[in-house]
Design a protein around this motif. Structure first.
Motif, PDB file in Angstrom:
ATOM      1  N   TYR A 110      12.747  14.531  -0.050  1.00 49.40           N
ATOM      2  CA  TYR A 110      12.669  15.228   1.382  1.00 49.40           C
ATOM      3  C   TYR A 110      12.615  14.616   2.386  1.00 49.40           C
ATOM      4  O   TYR A 110      12.703  13.118   2.534  1.00 49.40           O
ATOM      5  N   LYS A 111      12.857  15.276   3.595  1.00 51.27           N
ATOM      6  CA  LYS A 111      13.106  14.413   4.898  1.00 51.27           C
ATOM      7  C   LYS A 111      11.718  13.846   5.329  1.00 51.27           C
ATOM      8  O   LYS A 111      10.563  14.090   5.126  1.00 51.27           O
ATOM      9  N   ALA A 112      11.726  13.012   6.623  1.00 46.20           N
ATOM     10  CA  ALA A 112      10.921  11.979   6.679  1.00 46.20           C
ATOM     11  C   ALA A 112       9.594  12.874   7.387  1.00 46.20           C
ATOM     12  O   ALA A 112       8.493  12.432   7.419  1.00 46.20           O
ATOM     13  N   TRP A 161       3.865  14.628   7.268  1.00 51.48           N
ATOM     14  CA  TRP A 161       2.854  15.858   7.259  1.00 51.48           C
ATOM     15  C   TRP A 161       1.924  15.608   6.088  1.00 51.48           C
ATOM     16  O   TRP A 161       0.883  16.162   5.916  1.00 51.48           O
ATOM     17  N   LEU A 162       2.695  15.176   4.671  1.00 53.54           N
ATOM     18  CA  LEU A 162       2.158  15.193   3.415  1.00 53.54           C
ATOM     19  C   LEU A 162       0.847  14.263   3.748  1.00 53.54           C
ATOM     20  O   LEU A 162      -0.337  14.503   3.080  1.00 53.54           O
ATOM     21  N   HIS A 163       0.738  13.125   4.285  1.00 54.55           N
ATOM     22  CA  HIS A 163      -0.392  12.070   4.579  1.00 54.55           C
ATOM     23  C   HIS A 163      -1.328  12.827   5.439  1.00 54.55           C
ATOM     24  O   HIS A 163      -2.479  12.424   5.574  1.00 54.55           O
ATOM     25  N   SER A 164      -1.027  13.564   6.497  1.00 56.20           N
ATOM     26  CA  SER A 164      -1.772  14.314   7.373  1.00 56.20           C
ATOM     27  C   SER A 164      -2.679  15.453   6.484  1.00 56.20           C
ATOM     28  O   SER A 164      -3.770  15.467   6.832  1.00 56.20           O
ATOM     29  N   PHE A 165      -2.108  15.946   5.454  1.00 53.93           N
ATOM     30  CA  PHE A 165      -2.782  16.688   4.504  1.00 53.93           C
ATOM     31  C   PHE A 165      -3.819  16.064   3.472  1.00 53.93           C
ATOM     32  O   PHE A 165      -4.723  16.191   3.072  1.00 53.93           O
ATOM     33  N   TRP A 166      -3.475  14.768   3.415  1.00 54.59           N
ATOM     34  CA  TRP A 166      -4.577  13.924   2.705  1.00 54.59           C
ATOM     35  C   TRP A 166      -5.568  13.650   3.489  1.00 54.59           C
ATOM     36  O   TRP A 166      -6.597  13.809   2.971  1.00 54.59           O
ATOM     37  N   GLY A 167      -5.536  13.587   4.884  1.00 51.68           N
ATOM     38  CA  GLY A 167      -6.536  13.218   6.086  1.00 51.68           C
ATOM     39  C   GLY A 167      -7.521  14.675   5.838  1.00 51.68           C
ATOM     40  O   GLY A 167      -8.583  14.706   6.062  1.00 51.68           O
ATOM     41  N   LEU A 197      -6.000   9.359  13.572  1.00 49.18           N
ATOM     42  CA  LEU A 197      -4.829   9.002  12.569  1.00 49.18           C
ATOM     43  C   LEU A 197      -4.218  10.307  11.988  1.00 49.18           C
ATOM     44  O   LEU A 197      -3.260  10.390  11.818  1.00 49.18           O
ATOM     45  N   THR A 198      -5.053  11.320  11.761  1.00 50.83           N
ATOM     46  CA  THR A 198      -4.726  12.454  11.138  1.00 50.83           C
ATOM     47  C   THR A 198      -3.829  13.304  12.081  1.00 50.83           C
ATOM     48  O   THR A 198      -2.766  13.890  11.698  1.00 50.83           O
ATOM     49  N   ALA A 199      -4.240  13.402  13.115  1.00 52.54           N
ATOM     50  CA  ALA A 199      -3.418  14.175  14.312  1.00 52.54           C
ATOM     51  C   ALA A 199      -2.100  13.308  14.559  1.00 52.54           C
ATOM     52  O   ALA A 199      -1.066  14.054  14.719  1.00 52.54           O
ATOM     53  N   GLY A 200      -2.223  12.180  14.620  1.00 51.26           N
ATOM     54  CA  GLY A 200      -0.936  11.367  14.953  1.00 51.26           C
ATOM     55  C   GLY A 200       0.182  11.724  13.693  1.00 51.26           C
ATOM     56  O   GLY A 200       1.255  11.629  13.993  1.00 51.26           O
ATOM     57  N   ARG A 201      -0.359  11.669  12.624  1.00 49.86           N
ATOM     58  CA  ARG A 201       0.441  11.984  11.445  1.00 49.86           C
ATOM     59  C   ARG A 201       1.209  13.277  11.606  1.00 49.86           C
ATOM     60  O   ARG A 201       2.367  13.625  11.314  1.00 49.86           O
ATOM     61  N   PHE A 202       0.437  14.064  11.850  1.00 51.09           N
ATOM     62  CA  PHE A 202       0.746  15.633  12.159  1.00 51.09           C
ATOM     63  C   PHE A 202       1.960  15.688  13.352  1.00 51.09           C
ATOM     64  O   PHE A 202       3.102  16.177  12.909  1.00 51.09           O
ATOM     65  N   LEU A 203       1.722  15.005  14.446  1.00 49.36           N
ATOM     66  CA  LEU A 203       2.720  15.079  15.286  1.00 49.36           C
ATOM     67  C   LEU A 203       3.822  14.054  15.309  1.00 49.36           C
ATOM     68  O   LEU A 203       5.099  14.548  15.675  1.00 49.36           O
ATOM     69  N   THR A 204       3.701  13.032  14.239  1.00 45.66           N
ATOM     70  CA  THR A 204       4.891  12.249  13.809  1.00 45.66           C
ATOM     71  C   THR A 204       5.925  13.051  13.154  1.00 45.66           C
ATOM     72  O   THR A 204       6.862  12.702  13.112  1.00 45.66           O
ATOM     73  N   ALA A 260      -0.826   5.980  12.707  1.00 43.96           N
ATOM     74  CA  ALA A 260      -0.445   7.049  12.063  1.00 43.96           C
ATOM     75  C   ALA A 260       0.935   7.016  11.610  1.00 43.96           C
ATOM     76  O   ALA A 260       1.132   7.543  10.477  1.00 43.96           O
ATOM     77  N   PRO A 261       1.918   6.629  12.246  1.00 38.54           N
ATOM     78  CA  PRO A 261       3.206   6.798  11.600  1.00 38.54           C
ATOM     79  C   PRO A 261       3.694   5.910  10.590  1.00 38.54           C
ATOM     80  O   PRO A 261       4.620   5.918   9.974  1.00 38.54           O
ATOM     81  N   ILE A 262       2.902   4.835  10.739  1.00 42.30           N
ATOM     82  CA  ILE A 262       3.370   3.375  10.041  1.00 42.30           C
ATOM     83  C   ILE A 262       3.329   3.725   8.487  1.00 42.30           C
ATOM     84  O   ILE A 262       4.396   3.270   7.912  1.00 42.30           O
ATOM     85  N   PHE A 263       2.160   3.930   7.911  1.00 40.17           N
ATOM     86  CA  PHE A 263       2.006   4.171   6.364  1.00 40.17           C
ATOM     87  C   PHE A 263       3.232   5.054   5.848  1.00 40.17           C
ATOM     88  O   PHE A 263       4.007   4.867   4.922  1.00 40.17           O
ATOM     89  N   PRO A 264       3.270   6.319   6.253  1.00 43.97           N
ATOM     90  CA  PRO A 264       4.217   7.359   5.736  1.00 43.97           C
ATOM     91  C   PRO A 264       5.705   6.955   5.888  1.00 43.97           C
ATOM     92  O   PRO A 264       6.751   7.031   5.218  1.00 43.97           O
ATOM     93  N   SER A 265       5.883   6.316   7.238  1.00 35.57           N
ATOM     94  CA  SER A 265       7.255   5.980   7.676  1.00 35.57           C
ATOM     95  C   SER A 265       7.619   4.716   6.546  1.00 35.57           C
ATOM     96  O   SER A 265       8.792   4.785   6.272  1.00 35.57           O
TER      97      SER A 265
END
Length: 391
Positions: free
Chosen positions: A121-123, A128-134, A252-259, A307-312
């Motif tokens: 899947y795309k980045a 979004w996956l990790h924001s759902f963990w949040g 952190l959670t909102a940042g991952r959603f925006l990322t 926010a964007p570091i771990f999933p990226s």
């Protein structure tokens, strides 16, 4: 079919986050009922983390043997059973017994799903996956709070989360043919030039692991010691301090959603670099002798930066090291990540006990700088390797 499988993965990540914050939320009541000392929660956390580290390290071989779908199903079943064990546990000793499968199940499913999404899947889906963990990590304490407010029925909280996990395991069981069909439709591409190389011998892997160590050390340390710093150094009330730390997690959670949306414009490497710089800026706001509002804003800035570091970094793994070894390397990275979140916060606690909790901003800044240096060196190694391949 691919969309349906993606929805199942999102559900799996919500369920992955649900148990992560349960122990902290329920421990004051559990401690009282079971007659356990306060510090016993830390030991339980370390046992869970130890199981997670072990399963992350072994995940490459296990997933290669049984497949992502099967491992995800059995891991979910193991986690659900362990939570049911917490509900039934007659003493603290049994909590330690069930903490082992709880950690083993979490590590395997975390590594399996992260690599699967990185490959297929795309980045934006990884963010979004990790924001759902949040979302799951936020819902866990909310569910537990409904049971421990007033009647102190912490066991029913664990039972409820266990039932949710068993329900997810049933969904995963019925989705097994879907995993196989999707994998057959998009087979992983091998990387012949690295197939004979052991994963740890690939250039840059150790730098990537160190990046994860510093990242998770920073993330967990802010969450664990942020309130203590604000109360003891900045003289906030405990309630006010907790609110600002919750805003850190919210950022952190909102940042991952925006990322997830930003990934349509910026690539993973740029997001990692910008995130690290923003996190450093947040640490600087706390380090500098500025008025209190700047310190408080620093918490939110750090959350947005991390926010964007771990999933990226996770999504970049196959691109950096090839798809042949990505599953094993993903396991190594996750194991080191859990090691960072397990060991670095207690390290700050030890340093603070010898000095003062005022060292908190310095510790976060050191982690951020260490992460930035390792990440930039890794980018140089990957560029050099790609140039060599191009020749």
């Amino acid at each position: 079919m691919t969309l349906l499988l993606l929805l199942i993965i999102y559900l799996a990540f919500i369920s992955l986050g649900l148990p992560d914050s349960l122990l902290g939320a329920a421990w004051p009541v559990m401690q009282q009922e079971l007659g356990a000392p306060l510090e016993m929660a830390g030991l339980l956390f370390m046992v869970i983390a130890g199981g997670t580290i072990v399963s992350s390290l072994l995940s490459g071989r296990i997933i290669a043997r049984f497949g992502t779908g099967t491992v995800t199903f059995f891991s979910g079943l193991l986690t659900a059973g362990a939570l049911l064990g917490f509900y039934l546990a007659p003493s603290v000793v049994w909590l330690f017994v069930f903490a082992i499968p709880l950690g083993l199940g979490a590590g395997a499913v975390d590594t399996a799903l992260n690599n699967y999404v990185a490959l297929h899947y795309k980045a934006h889906h990884m963010s979004w996956l990790h924001s759902f963990w949040g979302v799951g990590a936020t819902l866990g304490p909310i569910i537990m709070a409904q049971f421990i407010s007033g009647q102190q029925l912490w066991r029913n909280g664990y039972l409820t989360i266990s039932i949710i996990q068993f329900a997810l395991a049933a969904v995963l069981l019925f989705s097994l043919p879907l995993w196989k069909k999707n994998s057959a439709a998009s087979p992983d591409e091998a990387v012949p030039e690295e197939s004979h190389v052991k994963p740890l011998q690939i250039k840059g892997v150790k730098l990537a692991m160190l990046s994860f160590l510093f990242y998770c050390g920073a993330e967990a340390t802010v969450g664990l010691w942020g309130s203590s710093y604000l109360v003891n150094v900045k003289e906030l009330s405990a309630a006010e301090a907790a609110q600002w730390v919750s805003l850190y997690w919210g950022g952190l959670t909102a940042g991952r959603f925006l990322t997830g949306f930003i990934t349509f414009k910026l690539n993973n490497l740029t997001l990692i670099r910008y995130g690290q710089i923003i996190a450093l800026a947040g640490a600087a706001l706390m380090l500098l002798p500025l008025p209190l509002p700047f310190t408080l804003v620093g918490f939110v800035v750090i959350g947005f930066g991390l926010a964007p570091i771990f999933p990226s970094m996770l999504h970049e793994t196959p691109a950096r090291f090839g798809k042949t070894h990505s599953q094993t390397i993903m396991g190594y990275q996750m194991a080191v990540a859990y090691t960072g979140s397990t060991l670095l916060p207690p390290l700050l606690g030890f340093v603070a006990s010898q000095t003062s909790i005022a060292v908190f901003p310095c510790f976060i800044a050191v982690c951020a700088v260490g992460m930035y240096v390792c990440s930039e060196r890794l980018n140089g190694v990957v560029r050099q390797k790609n140039v060599g391949i191009g020749r």
